[in-house]
Design a protein around this motif. Structure first.
Motif, short mmCIF file in Angstrom:
data_model
loop_
_atom_site.label_atom_id
_atom_site.label_comp_id
_atom_site.label_asym_id
_atom_site.label_seq_id
_atom_site.Cartn_x
_atom_site.Cartn_y
_atom_site.Cartn_z
N TRP A 146 36.82 55.17 1.77
CA TRP A 146 36.29 54.89 1.10
C TRP A 146 35.20 56.59 2.28
O TRP A 146 35.50 56.49 3.25
N TYR A 147 33.65 56.51 1.18
CA TYR A 147 33.01 57.65 2.04
C TYR A 147 31.87 56.85 2.15
O TYR A 147 31.08 57.16 1.11
N TYR A 148 30.56 56.94 3.41
CA TYR A 148 29.56 56.23 3.81
C TYR A 148 28.40 57.58 3.73
O TYR A 148 28.68 58.87 4.97
N ASP A 149 27.84 58.20 2.73
CA ASP A 149 26.79 59.39 2.74
C ASP A 149 26.09 59.02 4.11
O ASP A 149 25.05 59.79 4.15
N GLY A 150 25.56 57.76 4.35
CA GLY A 150 24.32 57.64 4.73
C GLY A 150 23.44 56.11 4.19
O GLY A 150 22.21 55.42 4.54
N THR A 151 24.03 56.48 3.04
CA THR A 151 22.93 55.22 2.42
C THR A 151 23.98 54.53 1.21
O THR A 151 24.46 52.97 1.17
N ASN A 152 25.27 55.04 0.59
CA ASN A 152 25.93 54.24 -0.09
C ASN A 152 27.76 54.57 0.06
O ASN A 152 27.46 56.13 0.82
N THR A 153 28.38 53.85 -0.58
CA THR A 153 29.72 53.98 -0.09
C THR A 153 30.13 54.09 -1.12
O THR A 153 30.41 52.96 -1.95
N THR A 154 31.06 55.18 -1.34
CA THR A 154 31.85 55.41 -2.60
C THR A 154 33.58 55.44 -2.27
O THR A 154 34.28 55.90 -1.43
N GLN A 155 34.40 55.01 -3.03
CA GLN A 155 35.77 54.99 -3.16
C GLN A 155 35.65 56.58 -3.20
O GLN A 155 35.96 57.43 -4.45
N ILE A 156 36.86 56.79 -2.60
CA ILE A 156 37.34 58.68 -2.26
C ILE A 156 38.84 58.54 -2.24
O ILE A 156 40.11 57.00 -2.03
N GLY A 157 39.64 58.98 -2.44
CA GLY A 157 41.27 59.00 -2.69
C GLY A 157 41.70 58.88 -4.56
O GLY A 157 39.98 59.16 -5.43
N LEU A 158 42.75 59.89 -4.69
CA LEU A 158 43.45 59.27 -6.15
C LEU A 158 43.87 58.35 -6.79
O LEU A 158 44.15 57.25 -5.85
N SER A 211 31.57 64.42 -4.17
CA SER A 211 31.49 64.21 -5.52
C SER A 211 32.89 62.99 -5.55
O SER A 211 33.11 62.50 -6.47
N THR A 212 34.73 64.57 -5.82
CA THR A 212 35.60 63.74 -6.67
C THR A 212 36.41 63.98 -5.44
O THR A 212 36.09 65.14 -4.72
N SER A 213 37.55 64.05 -6.17
CA SER A 213 38.63 63.85 -4.53
C SER A 213 39.74 64.45 -6.13
O SER A 213 40.33 64.21 -6.79
#
Length: 693
Positions: A146-158, A211-213
């Motif tokens: 996952w990636y946290y941009d300071g506000t939101n956490t997003t799942q990343i990877g394939l 935005s995308t992996s």
């Protein structure tokens, strides 16, 4: 070249500490610090033991230069159970829980939730990457990044059919890992490949662009039906380039491997893979510099290794070969390093190494007096300033015909060297104490030494060890040396408290010095084992070598009457500020636990607990260890809160007051031996919590 035993200065500290001279945050310790609790506390992160003492475990991660830090804390909802861990970030004001939420990342453990997330890297903007365990009803079904941009956490990877399968408990199995986070938020990682039955099919490399992996490893030129495809990250640079390796395996037998390079937007197959396959069948990348230049080699069809340099920006490949004027019998073997100026080095057979300066190839041939017939050269490091260090291993082997039975196998020693591509010289200590004679009447007979280089900085300063001469095949241990190019000093600790008798005093003694740090400014540091009566281990002391005074300073801050002491150095800043922990003992030899310290030549010893102004207000008992110091003087470490027995809580310290020149701090014996214990109270955890179900 002179050789000197530097003067030893004992800085064992139990009383007065003087701080003087102009302050600089990274050069000296601040006059005082303000503490922030960075781990998670309160319900869900602590449990009360049978003796009424609270147990909390928070583990630190990296910090940035903005005073932010990451880590993870163990989860305890009921005293008798462990319920996983939560990753977190301290943003300078509060600690926030990080991780992915949902049924894939948590499961019921009785009446409570079990989950596990970890913070991994943080950049200067405070963005964080990490991973969560994927949890099925019974199994751990891999992990998601996952990636946290300071506000939101997003799942990343394939994800998708090639990267997941149906696990035995009905959950989806998937596994991704993160290798690097950049300042612009770009993330590099990989995801494992699986078939429908759950058998691994290798890995694919991906880049997350905010935005995308996107997969970046090539999928042509080496694949065949049913292949097990594995792609590996060999190196990354500071500009988002990747040097990678890909290749299929059928029945676990290698077929053809390719090297490839991603330049931030596209990937190219690189090396000397001839399009018709007539010459080189496989290529292997070795290292990548920050300017997009990679070095590697191609091989196949019985041909020797062909060395190449690839420019990822222009997609041009240069073949590296010997200069036509070079008449030596040495061949260019596998490359090892490339620096940021495009200089590459590698091994060159049994007698030396090679260096390519961007135009010409130079042969490095170390000088030695060894008579062995087996040589092995190893290149240890190449600096951006163009210095190369390495070592040569010498051995004599002889076989008796006709069955080629090994009749002699004699290790003759090692020599170590430094070169700038033009001039090569030996490193290490010489003289009777370091020389030993082997079988003078045999073909391999002679007088030899054993030296090893450990580290080098950009100025060409090297540190290493040379073994003392051995008697009856007993190695008498190494002496540490510091070579600045014009003189050699012996560094480390060598007084009676550090002397170890090999078997009996008559057999000789040795000193067990270890070196771990060499800064660009020239400070060196390490530890030395302590002994009582030359036989019984009594811990270890730290030490710092200052080249400006040619002195080794002993770092022993508390000691039992039996002589036992323990100091661990975790780092040295460029300004010579050493930090770590030491064991504190009282007058009755009771071990009061670990304590965090700072030390410099200018300031001497500082017990860090005594320097925190708001220790009582934040309910801290003491600071146990310094793990890192950033460029602005923020300190990350571990310690204990007032209601804890033992130290496993993370903190960050902010410098608050800069000392005036010639300021003096008096630390009494009582302060050092009996640190204050303030009252126990309910803590304000200052955390943002994910609600429990």
């Amino acid at each position: 070249m002179r050789k000197s035993f530097n003067r030893l200065v004992n800085v064992t500290a139990f009383c007065v500490l003087l701080i003087s001279s102009t302050f600089n945050i990274t050069l000296h310790a601040a006059y005082s610090y303000e503490i922030h609790t960075t781990g998670l506390t309160g319900h869900g992160y602590e449990r009360e033991k049978n003796d009424g003492i609270m147990q909390r475990i928070s583990l630190y991660g990296p910090q940035n230069n903005a005073g932010m830090a990451i880590g993870y804390s163990f989860r305890y909802i009921v005293p008798e159970k462990y319920h996983g861990a939560d990753g977190w970030v301290f943003d300078g004001y509060q600690t926030k829980i990080l991780g992915l939420a949902g049924n894939d990342y948590s499961r019921m453990d009785g009446d409570y939730i079990f989950r596990k997330s970890f913070s991994h890297y943080i950049n200067e903007a405070g963005h964080v990457v990490g991973f969560n365990w994927r949890l099925g009803s019974k199994n751990i079904n891999g992990q998601d990044t996952w990636y946290y941009d300071g506000t939101n956490t997003t799942q990343i990877g394939l994800s998708g059919n090639d990267y997941e399968y149906l696990a035995s408990d009905g959950g989806i199995y998937r596994h991704s890992e993160i290798k690097r986070l950049y300042e612009n938020g770009t993330v590099i990682g990989y995801t494992k490949r699986y078939n429908a039955s759950g058998y691994t099919q290798g890995k694919d490399i991906w880049v997350y662009d905010g935005s995308t992996s996107n997969r970046v490893n090539p999928t042509t030129g080496y694949l065949s039906a049913g292949s097990y495809v594995d792609s590996t990250i060999i190196a990354t640079n500071g500009n988002g380039h990747i040097l990678g390796q890909s290749g299929p395996v059928e029945d676990y037998n290698p077929l053809r491997h390719i090297a490839w390079q991603y330049n931030g937007s596209t990937s190219q197959t690189i090396g000397l893979n001839n399009p018709n396959g007539a010459i080189y069948k496989e290529s292997f990348g070795v290292q990548l510099n920050n300017n997009g230049l990679s070095v590697g080699y191609s091989t196949g069809n019985g041909h020797p290794q062909a060395i190449w340099l690839h420019n990822g920006n222009t997609n041009a490949t240069t073949f590296i070969e010997k200069n036509p004027a070079d008449t030596s019998d040495m061949d260019l073997h596998q490359p090892v390093f490339i620096n940021n100026n495009g200089v590459a080095v590698g091994t060159a057979g049994r007698d030396g190494a090679w260096l390519y300066d961007g135009t010409n190839t130079h042969i490095i041939k170390p000088q030695h007096n060894f008579k062995g017939n087996i040589f092995k050269n190893e290149v240890i490091k190449l600096t951006d300033s163009g210095f190369v260090i390495g070592k040569t291993y010498h051995r004599y082997k002889e076989y008796a015909p006709p069955a080629n039975i090994l009749i002699h196998d004699v290790t003759l020693g090692h020599n170590t060297w430094i070169s700038d591509g033009t001039t090569t010289r030996s490193l290490g200590l010489t003289g009777d104490i370091y020389e030993y004679t082997i079988d003078p009447d045999e073909p391999w007979g002679g007088t030899y030494t054993n030296s090893y280089v450990r580290m080098i900085n950009e100025s060409g300063v090297t540190v290493g060890v040379t073994a003392r001469a051995r008697a009856v095949n007993l190695n008498r241990g190494p002496d540490l040396w510091y070579d600045d190019g014009s003189s050699v000093s012996i560094i480390g600790l060598y007084s009676h408290e550090f002397k170890y008798f090999i078997q009996n005093p008559s057999d000789g003694s040795t000193f067990k010095n270890n070196i771990f740090y060499l800064t660009e400014s020239g400070f060196a540091g390490g530890t030395t084992n302590r002994y009582r009566t030359g036989r019984f281990s009594t811990g270890q002391s730290g030490w710092v070598y200052d080249p400006s005074t040619d002195q080794t300073y002993e770092l022993t801050f508390s000691k039992k009457t039996t002589g036992h002491a323990y100091t661990q150095i975790n780092g040295i800043t460029e300004e010579g500020l050493a930090y770590g922990y030491y064991n504190l003992y009282d007058d009755e030899n009771n071990d009061l636990g670990k304590r965090a310290f700072l030390w410099s030549v200018e300031d001497g010893f500082i017990d860090l607990t005594s320097m925190v102004t708001n220790l009582d207000d934040k309910d801290w008992q003491y600071l146990g260890e310094v793990k890192s110091i950033n460029e602005n003087g923020n300190i990350v470490g571990w310690g204990a809160l007032n209601d804890m027995d033992g130290w496993a809580m993370t903190f960050i310290l902010n410098p608050t007051v800069i000392p005036e020149p010639s300021s003096i701090i008096f630390l009494s014996v009582v302060t050092l031996i009996f640190p204050r214990r303030s009252r126990c109270s309910t803590m304000n955890s200052n955390c943002t919590h994910i609600p429990y179900i």
